[in-house]
Design a protein around this motif. Structure first.
Motif, PDB file in Angstrom:
ATOM      1  N   LYS A  88       0.857  -1.181   0.000  1.00  0.00           N
ATOM      2  CA  LYS A  88       0.000   0.000   0.000  1.00  0.00           C
ATOM      3  C   LYS A  88       0.890   1.226   0.000  1.00  0.00           C
ATOM      4  O   LYS A  88       1.729   1.386   0.879  1.00  0.00           O
ATOM      5  CB  LYS A  88      -0.893  -0.025   1.247  1.00  0.00           C
ATOM      6  CG  LYS A  88      -1.791   1.170   1.408  1.00  0.00           C
ATOM      7  CD  LYS A  88      -3.062   0.995   0.622  1.00  0.00           C
ATOM      8  CE  LYS A  88      -4.093   2.033   0.972  1.00  0.00           C
ATOM      9  NZ  LYS A  88      -4.458   2.865  -0.140  1.00  0.00           N
ATOM     10  N   ASP A  89       0.743   2.060  -1.012  1.00  0.00           N
ATOM     11  CA  ASP A  89       1.479   3.318  -1.079  1.00  0.00           C
ATOM     12  C   ASP A  89       0.485   4.470  -1.007  1.00  0.00           C
ATOM     13  O   ASP A  89      -0.271   4.699  -1.952  1.00  0.00           O
ATOM     14  CB  ASP A  89       2.275   3.421  -2.393  1.00  0.00           C
ATOM     15  CG  ASP A  89       3.511   2.559  -2.388  1.00  0.00           C
ATOM     16  OD1 ASP A  89       4.091   2.369  -1.307  1.00  0.00           O
ATOM     17  OD2 ASP A  89       3.888   2.067  -3.466  1.00  0.00           O
ATOM     18  N   GLY A  90       0.492   5.160   0.120  1.00  0.00           N
ATOM     19  CA  GLY A  90      -0.361   6.333   0.274  1.00  0.00           C
ATOM     20  C   GLY A  90      -1.819   6.054  -0.038  1.00  0.00           C
ATOM     21  O   GLY A  90      -2.420   5.122   0.463  1.00  0.00           O
ATOM     22  N   ARG A  91      -2.368   6.881  -0.930  1.00  0.00           N
ATOM     23  CA  ARG A  91      -3.791   6.768  -1.257  1.00  0.00           C
ATOM     24  C   ARG A  91      -4.069   5.791  -2.393  1.00  0.00           C
ATOM     25  O   ARG A  91      -5.217   5.575  -2.754  1.00  0.00           O
ATOM     26  CB  ARG A  91      -4.342   8.151  -1.616  1.00  0.00           C
ATOM     27  CG  ARG A  91      -4.329   9.075  -0.441  1.00  0.00           C
ATOM     28  CD  ARG A  91      -4.824  10.457  -0.838  1.00  0.00           C
ATOM     29  NE  ARG A  91      -5.210  11.150   0.373  1.00  0.00           N
ATOM     30  CZ  ARG A  91      -6.383  11.691   0.562  1.00  0.00           C
ATOM     31  NH1 ARG A  91      -7.297  11.663  -0.379  1.00  0.00           N
ATOM     32  NH2 ARG A  91      -6.659  12.298   1.693  1.00  0.00           N
ATOM     33  N   ARG A  92      -3.025   5.245  -2.969  1.00  0.00           N
ATOM     34  CA  ARG A  92      -3.225   4.260  -4.038  1.00  0.00           C
ATOM     35  C   ARG A  92      -3.912   3.023  -3.497  1.00  0.00           C
ATOM     36  O   ARG A  92      -3.764   2.683  -2.332  1.00  0.00           O
ATOM     37  CB  ARG A  92      -1.880   3.841  -4.619  1.00  0.00           C
ATOM     38  CG  ARG A  92      -1.196   4.867  -5.443  1.00  0.00           C
ATOM     39  CD  ARG A  92       0.016   4.165  -6.033  1.00  0.00           C
ATOM     40  NE  ARG A  92       0.723   5.005  -6.941  1.00  0.00           N
ATOM     41  CZ  ARG A  92       2.034   5.046  -7.031  1.00  0.00           C
ATOM     42  NH1 ARG A  92       2.767   4.291  -6.238  1.00  0.00           N
ATOM     43  NH2 ARG A  92       2.619   5.814  -7.910  1.00  0.00           N
TER      44      ARG A  92
END
Length: 151
Positions: A88-92
């Motif tokens: 999970k990268d940030g809001r992605r």
């Protein structure tokens, strides 16, 4: 991960799955185990026995029962044990980066249980490195679908 109580392949790895989960959960990894087997055909894989199993082995992660088997279908899970790693990268949205085996050890091959394949993938995710696309599929017991289920 998809696991169950009765499968010899899961039993072979259980203690080491707990060790690996303990280690990486301390580093921020979220871990969940799911049993999707039909309790019509395999009652030992149902919630009551799952709770006992989780207590006996000291599961540090939730062990959930997929009664409808929709979760297994949505993931494309076919066996136990079967491992899925998302990053999970940030809001992605979550991204599947590993779908494969724990390691090369099997109940009858005399290879030590190391968790190598899954550990390498987790290490890559936690360090921001790409996960190798060379991933060995899990080997184990097929998911026990409800009688009459059409896949």
């Amino acid at each position: 991960m998809f696991i169950c109580n009765h499968c010899p392949f899961v039993k072979h790895l259980k203690k080491d799955i707990v060790k690996l989960a303990d280690f990486y959960m301390k580093k921020g990894l979220a871990v969940v185990a799911i049993s999707s087997n039909s309790i019509t055909t395999h009652p030992q894989d149902g919630p009551k026995f799952m709770a006992e199993e989780a207590k006996v082995f000291g599961y540090p992660f939730p062990y959930l029962y997929d009664e409808s088997q929709d979760v297994a279908r949505d993931f494309g899970a076919v066996c136990t044990p079967e491992f899925f790693l998302f990053k999970k990268d940030g809001r992605r949205p979550f991204e599947l980066v590993y779908h494969g085996q724990f390691d090369d050890s099997r109940p009858s091959n005399n290879m030590p249980v190391t968790g190598r394949d899954l550990s390498l993938a987790i290490d890559c995710v936690l360090s921001g490195q790409p996960v190798s696309s060379l991933q060995k599929p899990s080997v184990g017991c097929s998911i026990k679908w409800h009688p009459g289920t059409k896949l």
